[in-house]
Design an enzyme around this catalytic site. Structure first.
Site, short mmCIF file in Angstrom:
data_model
loop_
_atom_site.label_atom_id
_atom_site.label_comp_id
_atom_site.label_asym_id
_atom_site.label_seq_id
_atom_site.Cartn_x
_atom_site.Cartn_y
_atom_site.Cartn_z
N HIS A 155 -7.21 9.88 -2.24
CA HIS A 155 -6.71 9.71 -0.87
C HIS A 155 -7.66 10.29 0.18
O HIS A 155 -7.92 9.66 1.21
CB HIS A 155 -5.32 10.34 -0.77
CG HIS A 155 -4.48 9.79 0.32
ND1 HIS A 155 -3.11 9.72 0.24
CD2 HIS A 155 -4.79 9.27 1.54
CE1 HIS A 155 -2.62 9.18 1.35
NE2 HIS A 155 -3.63 8.91 2.15
N LYS A 171 -2.18 6.32 -4.22
CA LYS A 171 -3.28 7.27 -3.96
C LYS A 171 -2.99 8.64 -4.54
O LYS A 171 -1.86 9.14 -4.46
CB LYS A 171 -3.51 7.38 -2.44
CG LYS A 171 -3.60 6.03 -1.75
CD LYS A 171 -3.93 6.12 -0.27
CE LYS A 171 -3.72 4.77 0.39
NZ LYS A 171 -2.36 4.58 0.93
N TYR A 209 3.32 9.90 0.81
CA TYR A 209 4.26 9.25 1.74
C TYR A 209 5.71 9.55 1.36
O TYR A 209 6.63 9.31 2.14
CB TYR A 209 4.03 7.74 1.81
CG TYR A 209 2.64 7.32 2.23
CD1 TYR A 209 1.76 8.21 2.84
CD2 TYR A 209 2.17 6.01 2.02
CE1 TYR A 209 0.47 7.83 3.21
CE2 TYR A 209 0.90 5.63 2.40
CZ TYR A 209 0.05 6.54 2.98
OH TYR A 209 -1.22 6.16 3.34
N ASP A 258 0.84 -1.19 0.00
CA ASP A 258 0.00 0.00 0.00
C ASP A 258 0.88 1.25 0.00
O ASP A 258 1.64 1.47 0.94
CB ASP A 258 -0.91 0.02 1.23
CG ASP A 258 -1.85 1.22 1.20
OD1 ASP A 258 -2.82 1.17 0.42
OD2 ASP A 258 -1.60 2.21 1.92
P1 NAP Z 1 -0.50 0.71 11.95
O1 NAP Z 1 -0.20 -0.22 10.87
O2 NAP Z 1 -1.73 0.57 12.76
O3 NAP Z 1 0.70 0.75 12.99
C1 NAP Z 1 2.03 0.93 12.58
C2 NAP Z 1 2.89 1.05 13.84
O4 NAP Z 1 2.84 -0.17 14.58
C3 NAP Z 1 4.33 1.32 13.53
O5 NAP Z 1 4.83 2.19 14.52
C4 NAP Z 1 4.98 -0.06 13.61
O6 NAP Z 1 6.33 0.08 14.01
C5 NAP Z 1 4.16 -0.73 14.70
N1 NAP Z 1 4.00 -2.19 14.52
C6 NAP Z 1 3.95 -2.89 13.37
N2 NAP Z 1 3.73 -4.19 13.62
C7 NAP Z 1 3.63 -4.32 14.95
C8 NAP Z 1 3.39 -5.42 15.81
N3 NAP Z 1 3.21 -6.66 15.33
N4 NAP Z 1 3.36 -5.19 17.15
C9 NAP Z 1 3.55 -3.94 17.63
N5 NAP Z 1 3.77 -2.84 16.87
C10 NAP Z 1 3.80 -3.05 15.53
O7 NAP Z 1 -0.49 2.24 11.44
P2 NAP Z 1 -0.54 3.06 10.10
O8 NAP Z 1 0.80 3.12 9.48
O9 NAP Z 1 -1.24 4.31 10.45
O10 NAP Z 1 -1.55 2.24 9.13
C11 NAP Z 1 -1.13 1.22 8.27
C12 NAP Z 1 -1.10 1.67 6.82
O11 NAP Z 1 -2.38 2.11 6.39
C13 NAP Z 1 -0.21 2.87 6.54
O12 NAP Z 1 1.16 2.56 6.59
C14 NAP Z 1 -0.72 3.30 5.20
O13 NAP Z 1 -0.21 2.46 4.18
C15 NAP Z 1 -2.23 3.12 5.40
N6 NAP Z 1 -2.90 4.36 5.86
C16 NAP Z 1 -3.75 4.98 4.99
C17 NAP Z 1 -4.38 6.15 5.37
C18 NAP Z 1 -5.31 6.83 4.42
O14 NAP Z 1 -5.65 8.00 4.63
N7 NAP Z 1 -5.74 6.14 3.39
C19 NAP Z 1 -4.18 6.70 6.66
C20 NAP Z 1 -3.34 6.01 7.53
C21 NAP Z 1 -2.72 4.85 7.13
P3 NAP Z 1 7.55 -0.66 13.22
O15 NAP Z 1 7.55 -0.14 11.82
O16 NAP Z 1 8.74 -0.25 14.01
O17 NAP Z 1 7.25 -2.13 13.30
#
Ligand code: NAP
Length: 316
Positions: free
Chosen positions: A110, A77, A48, A43
């Site tokens: 997005h 996006k 980003y 994704d």
């Molecule tokens: P997330 O995936 O909920 O959390 C990521 C965080 O959790 C990072 O700090 C990561 O650190 C840590 N982590 C990863 N695996 C873990 C595990 N097994 N145990 C504990 N901690 C863990 O947050 P997000 O990045 O907000 O959401 C995921 C993806 O969704 C984004 O990267 C993006 O691609 C997409 N997104 C889209 C939008 C939108 O507007 N469309 C908004 C937000 C996000 P480490 O990297 O150090 O493991």
């Protein structure tokens, strides 16, 4: 790995790798590692600011024989400053160039928010364009036209309410293939999920682990960490799993795609194993009880004083 079928008939791998805040210098290894392990869905997004490094990783992974293009799913996006129909295709061209791909599998609007062209992050209210001036229907029409090219296989939206989905679908005559929104046990969006399912719009759950790594300025002082919930620890102990794995299994059990972000080699592997865990209905129910109606990505950054957007108009 499970798949979700889009209106085109294409199969979206239900589990993927998020890349928001995957730092330059780290995201290359993260994507390579993920693809080596068996991830098949990445994704991405222009905003980003790491698509060029991801592109290098995709190219090298394919050259090394880790994955074939046809087995790989890449989402990107359209950013908020490229909503004008004449800017949509050039924005996609930039993303394709950075990703070193001839096509992407899914391109999403997005946010239902428009900026003046060239403004990546608004600093003053005049940097925003109200939707009356830059209607979502016009942007969606240009996105749907992309589906007729060889550049994009599917188009969809992100952060869109059912009202907005219905509005653009009615105007253009084609519904989004996907709506990517925040979903986890604290913010389950049951009505939105049911509404998307009934409209045959596949949902991808973002921030499924509670987005702990996001910038401090986006966090509340009294924020409750999702990953530390006792109920989650209990279910994880029953399954000999980690809380992160349980959250991934919960998202998949609800029939959504899920895209946890990690740049840590161990957690990238751990999260993939989470996609193989099946929760019992009782375990799903235990997590369902955690609903708090609380977003981590609140969208308040689109609603500073003077902005044409309010939280009510953004999410409504
Ligand atoms: P997330 O995936 O909920 O959390 C990521 C965080 O959790 C990072 O700090 C990561 O650190 C840590 N982590 C990863 N695996 C873990 C595990 N097994 N145990 C504990 N901690 C863990 O947050 P997000 O990045 O907000 O959401 C995921 C993806 O969704 C984004 O990267 C993006 O691609 C997409 N997104 C889209 C939008 C939108 O507007 N469309 C908004 C937000 C996000 P480490 O990297 O150090 O493991």
């Amino acid at each position: 790995m499970g798949h979700l079928t889009l209106r085109s008939g294409d199969a979206l791998p239900a589990f993927g790798l998020g890349t928001w805040l995957s730092e330059p210098g780290e995201v290359y290894q993260a994507v390579r590692r993920a693809l080596e392990l068996g991830y098949r869905h990445i994704d991405c997004a222009w905003i980003y600011q790491n698509e060029a490094e991801i592109g290098k990783a995709l190219e090298d992974a394919m050259a090394a024989g880790d994955v074939k293009r046809e087995a790989l799913w890449v989402t990107s996006k359209l950013w908020n400053d490229a909503h004008a129909p004449e800017h949509v295709r050039p924005a996609l061209a930039g993303t394709l160039k950075d990703l070193r791909l001839e096509y992407i599998d899914l391109y999403l609007v997005h946010w239902p928010v428009a900026h003046r062209h060239g403004v990546a992050r608004p600093r003053e209210s005049s940097d925003f364009l109200p939707l009356e001036q830059m209607p979502l229907e016009k942007t969606w029409g240009a996105m749907v036209e992309l589906e007729q090219t060889d550049l994009v296989r599917n188009v969809g939206v992100s952060n869109h309410s059912l009202t907005k989905i219905d509005q653009i679908t009615r105007a253009v005559g084609t519904r989004p293939a996907v709506n990517q929104v925040e979903m986890h046990p604290f913010h389950q969006q049951r009505e939105l999920l049911a509404g998307c399912k009934s409209r045959d719009v596949v949902v991808t759950a973002y921030s499924p682990l509670g987005s702990r790594g996001r910038p401090e300025g986006m966090k509340r002082d009294d924020e409750v960490p999702l990953l530390e919930q006792p109920a989650l620890a209990e279910v994880a102990a029953e399954l000999d799993a980690t809380p992160g794995q349980v959250l991934i299994a919960w998202a998949l059990a609800r029939g959504t795609a899920v895209i946890p972000k990690s740049t840590n080699a161990d957690r990238i592997a751990q999260n993939l194993r989470g996609s193989e865990i099946e929760l019992t209905p009782r375990q799903v129910g235990r997590l369902d009880e955690l609903e708090r109606g609380e977003r981590y990505v609140t969208g308040d950054f689109w609603c500073p004083p003077g902005s044409p957007y309010t939280l009510a108009s953004l999410w409504g």
